[in-house]
Design a protein around this motif. Structure first.
Motif, PDB file in Angstrom:
ATOM      1  N   LEU A  55       0.966  -1.341  -0.117  1.00 54.35           N
ATOM      2  CA  LEU A  55      -0.067  -0.132   0.019  1.00 54.35           C
ATOM      3  C   LEU A  55       0.902   1.188  -0.136  1.00 54.35           C
ATOM      4  O   LEU A  55       0.802   2.166  -0.848  1.00 54.35           O
ATOM      5  N   PHE A  56       1.842   1.299   0.816  1.00 49.23           N
ATOM      6  CA  PHE A  56       2.775   2.578   0.674  1.00 49.23           C
ATOM      7  C   PHE A  56       3.467   2.585  -0.188  1.00 49.23           C
ATOM      8  O   PHE A  56       4.079   3.654  -0.640  1.00 49.23           O
ATOM      9  N   GLU A  57       4.036   1.499  -1.112  1.00 42.88           N
ATOM     10  CA  GLU A  57       4.775   1.738  -2.171  1.00 42.88           C
ATOM     11  C   GLU A  57       3.936   2.287  -3.232  1.00 42.88           C
ATOM     12  O   GLU A  57       4.384   3.092  -3.998  1.00 42.88           O
ATOM     13  N   ALA A  58       2.599   1.801  -3.209  1.00 46.79           N
ATOM     14  CA  ALA A  58       1.777   2.575  -4.312  1.00 46.79           C
ATOM     15  C   ALA A  58       1.348   3.960  -4.001  1.00 46.79           C
ATOM     16  O   ALA A  58       1.337   4.590  -5.037  1.00 46.79           O
ATOM     17  N   ASP A  64      -0.464  11.363  -2.519  1.00 46.62           N
ATOM     18  CA  ASP A  64      -0.820  10.321  -3.284  1.00 46.62           C
ATOM     19  C   ASP A  64      -2.084   9.527  -3.145  1.00 46.62           C
ATOM     20  O   ASP A  64      -3.001   9.217  -3.854  1.00 46.62           O
ATOM     21  N   LEU A  65      -2.266   9.085  -1.825  1.00 49.36           N
ATOM     22  CA  LEU A  65      -3.473   8.405  -1.222  1.00 49.36           C
ATOM     23  C   LEU A  65      -4.671   9.436  -1.508  1.00 49.36           C
ATOM     24  O   LEU A  65      -5.771   8.746  -1.963  1.00 49.36           O
ATOM     25  N   ALA A  66      -4.550  10.647  -1.533  1.00 49.65           N
ATOM     26  CA  ALA A  66      -5.734  11.377  -1.659  1.00 49.65           C
ATOM     27  C   ALA A  66      -6.417  11.422  -2.706  1.00 49.65           C
ATOM     28  O   ALA A  66      -7.314  11.811  -3.377  1.00 49.65           O
ATOM     29  N   THR A  67      -5.422  11.116  -3.887  1.00 54.46           N
ATOM     30  CA  THR A  67      -5.908  10.983  -5.335  1.00 54.46           C
ATOM     31  C   THR A  67      -6.701   9.530  -5.740  1.00 54.46           C
ATOM     32  O   THR A  67      -6.996   9.490  -6.859  1.00 54.46           O
ATOM     33  N   ALA A  68      -6.436   8.705  -4.600  1.00 50.24           N
ATOM     34  CA  ALA A  68      -7.257   7.365  -4.999  1.00 50.24           C
ATOM     35  C   ALA A  68      -8.748   7.246  -4.383  1.00 50.24           C
ATOM     36  O   ALA A  68      -9.065   7.840  -3.586  1.00 50.24           O
ATOM     37  N   ALA A  91      -9.343   6.679   1.737  1.00 49.93           N
ATOM     38  CA  ALA A  91      -9.616   7.818   0.731  1.00 49.93           C
ATOM     39  C   ALA A  91     -10.172   9.248   1.609  1.00 49.93           C
ATOM     40  O   ALA A  91      -9.601  10.223   1.080  1.00 49.93           O
ATOM     41  N   LYS A  92     -11.212   9.064   2.265  1.00 43.42           N
ATOM     42  CA  LYS A  92     -11.753  10.319   2.804  1.00 43.42           C
ATOM     43  C   LYS A  92     -10.708  11.102   3.676  1.00 43.42           C
ATOM     44  O   LYS A  92     -10.388  12.337   3.877  1.00 43.42           O
ATOM     45  N   MET A  93      -9.906  10.092   4.610  1.00 49.09           N
ATOM     46  CA  MET A  93      -8.975  10.750   5.471  1.00 49.09           C
ATOM     47  C   MET A  93      -7.923  11.419   4.741  1.00 49.09           C
ATOM     48  O   MET A  93      -7.398  12.608   5.073  1.00 49.09           O
ATOM     49  N   ALA A  94      -7.505  10.759   3.869  1.00 49.73           N
ATOM     50  CA  ALA A  94      -6.202  11.507   3.117  1.00 49.73           C
ATOM     51  C   ALA A  94      -6.556  12.813   2.459  1.00 49.73           C
ATOM     52  O   ALA A  94      -6.016  13.864   2.471  1.00 49.73           O
ATOM     53  N   GLY A 103      -1.637  19.078   3.905  1.00 49.41           N
ATOM     54  CA  GLY A 103      -0.846  17.739   3.614  1.00 49.41           C
ATOM     55  C   GLY A 103      -0.293  17.194   4.673  1.00 49.41           C
ATOM     56  O   GLY A 103       0.530  16.546   4.568  1.00 49.41           O
ATOM     57  N   GLU A 104      -0.271  17.710   5.803  1.00 51.18           N
ATOM     58  CA  GLU A 104       0.452  17.447   6.923  1.00 51.18           C
ATOM     59  C   GLU A 104      -0.451  16.888   8.146  1.00 51.18           C
ATOM     60  O   GLU A 104      -1.336  17.279   8.432  1.00 51.18           O
ATOM     61  N   VAL A 105      -0.150  15.543   8.468  1.00 51.78           N
ATOM     62  CA  VAL A 105      -0.926  14.820   9.507  1.00 51.78           C
ATOM     63  C   VAL A 105      -0.864  15.797  10.944  1.00 51.78           C
ATOM     64  O   VAL A 105       0.250  15.836  11.368  1.00 51.78           O
ATOM     65  N   PRO A 106      -2.071  16.058  11.219  1.00 48.29           N
ATOM     66  CA  PRO A 106      -2.331  16.842  12.445  1.00 48.29           C
ATOM     67  C   PRO A 106      -1.677  16.114  13.819  1.00 48.29           C
ATOM     68  O   PRO A 106      -1.481  14.951  13.883  1.00 48.29           O
ATOM     69  N   SER A 107      -1.019  16.757  14.619  1.00 47.94           N
ATOM     70  CA  SER A 107      -0.427  16.400  15.814  1.00 47.94           C
ATOM     71  C   SER A 107      -1.456  16.292  17.210  1.00 47.94           C
ATOM     72  O   SER A 107      -1.047  15.741  17.919  1.00 47.94           O
ATOM     73  N   SER A 108      -2.245  17.171  16.955  1.00 46.29           N
ATOM     74  CA  SER A 108      -3.262  17.122  18.439  1.00 46.29           C
ATOM     75  C   SER A 108      -4.432  16.163  18.160  1.00 46.29           C
ATOM     76  O   SER A 108      -4.859  15.555  17.136  1.00 46.29           O
ATOM     77  N   VAL A 109      -4.748  15.523  19.268  1.00 50.37           N
ATOM     78  CA  VAL A 109      -5.821  14.621  19.377  1.00 50.37           C
ATOM     79  C   VAL A 109      -7.067  15.182  18.832  1.00 50.37           C
ATOM     80  O   VAL A 109      -7.826  14.538  17.941  1.00 50.37           O
ATOM     81  N   ALA A 110      -7.290  16.321  19.013  1.00 53.55           N
ATOM     82  CA  ALA A 110      -8.611  17.188  18.810  1.00 53.55           C
ATOM     83  C   ALA A 110      -8.740  17.269  17.274  1.00 53.55           C
ATOM     84  O   ALA A 110      -9.632  16.966  16.586  1.00 53.55           O
TER      85      ALA A 110
END
Length: 282
Positions: A55-58, A64-68, A91-94, A103-110
């Motif tokens: 999955l991560f190779e693709a 990239d995942l956001a386009t899938a 797909a939705k998360m990305a 494009g940066e994964v957030p760091s806070s729990v909220a």
């Protein structure tokens, strides 16, 4: 022993037993960890680790995942539990990470909890492991072990209640270690079925183990022809049992003659009495 003292004892012992208390999910970036944790819901880490390399190779980045589409993601995770649902979540998360967090994964729990497929536990795991945020996520292993040992009060019947009570008895600096130590102890020793109590270093403080020792001993040589059950209190065989609800709200087989719950099955001499166990309930 109070719960705070018991928690300190448990963490000390588990640190001796477990050399590297950390996640067993394989990842290199916060994006990969987030994907892996979403996939790990009701699935083993081993199976997730088998699926994610391809999955991560693709899709090497969240962009990239956001386009899938979910249909494009599905073949890579079809061996995972609930692959259709999780393909949609990924797909939705990305797309949300790209659109809402540049494009940066957030760091806070909220912020993590605003993402599709990310609940409280997943958000805390990612925040804690990837960003060193103090958190004490409660999964099925932590829930079970904390209740069995007695780190939480009777009635802590949801992950949130367990989390709140653990945080009262475990110093904040130890939350991360506690999370991983309890998970690993539950995964390999204090398993859901047939826990390895004989190999456990926590039996002297474990309430579950103490309850197991109070069960009536098995007996050989009972005479099944005299009755289906045998009461060890009144030395009485019977076929039709009463039932009593014990102080842990468990319905137990009881002797109709004296009311005792110290009852054995005549066929194999094993006790009918059950010790309360713990599964996530909400």
């Amino acid at each position: 022993m109070g719960r705070t003292q018991r928690a300190a004892f448990v963490l000390d012992r588990l640190r001796e037993d477990i050399e590297h208390p950390t996640t067993e999910l394989e990842y290199e970036t916060p994006y990969q960890l987030l994907v892996a944790v979403i996939l790990s819901a009701q699935c083993t880490d081993e199976r997730v680790n088998d699926a994610t390399p391809a999955l991560f190779e693709a899709y090497p980045t969240v962009d990239d995942l956001a386009t899938a589409s979910p249909d494009e993601i599905y073949p890579y995770i079809q061996s995972i539990t609930f692959p259709n649902n999780k393909a949609g979540y990924l797909a939705k998360m990305a797309r949300q990470v790209v659109e809402n967090f540049e494009g940066e994964v957030p760091s806070s729990v909220a912020d993590l909890q605003t993402l599709t497929g990310v609940g409280r536990k997943t958000a805390q795991v990612v925040a804690n492991v990837a960003f060193d945020v103090d958190a004490l996520p409660v999964d099925t292993h932590v829930f079970r072990v904390a209740n069995r040992i007695g780190l939480v009060k009777e009635g802590a019947d949801t992950p949130k209640k367990v989390e709140q009570q653990l945080k009262r008895v475990i110093p904040k600096r130890d939350w991360s270690d506690a999370h991983h130590l309890l998970i690993l102890h539950g995964r390999y020793t204090c398993t859901a079925r047939s826990p390895s109590c004989d190999d456990c270093s926590l039996t002297e403080v474990c309430q579950h183990y103490d309850r197991l020792q109070k069960l009536p001993s098995s007996q050989n040589g009972l005479e099944e022809a005299k009755g289906t059950f045998y009461c060890t209190t009144s030395n009485h065989y019977f076929d039709e049992p009463d039932t009593h609800v014990d102080r842990h709200d468990i319905e137990q087989v009881a002797c109709p003659h004296c009311g005792s719950m110290q009852v054995l099955r005549s066929r194999n001499g094993t006790p009918t009495k059950q010790v309360k166990d713990y599964r996530v309930n909400g």
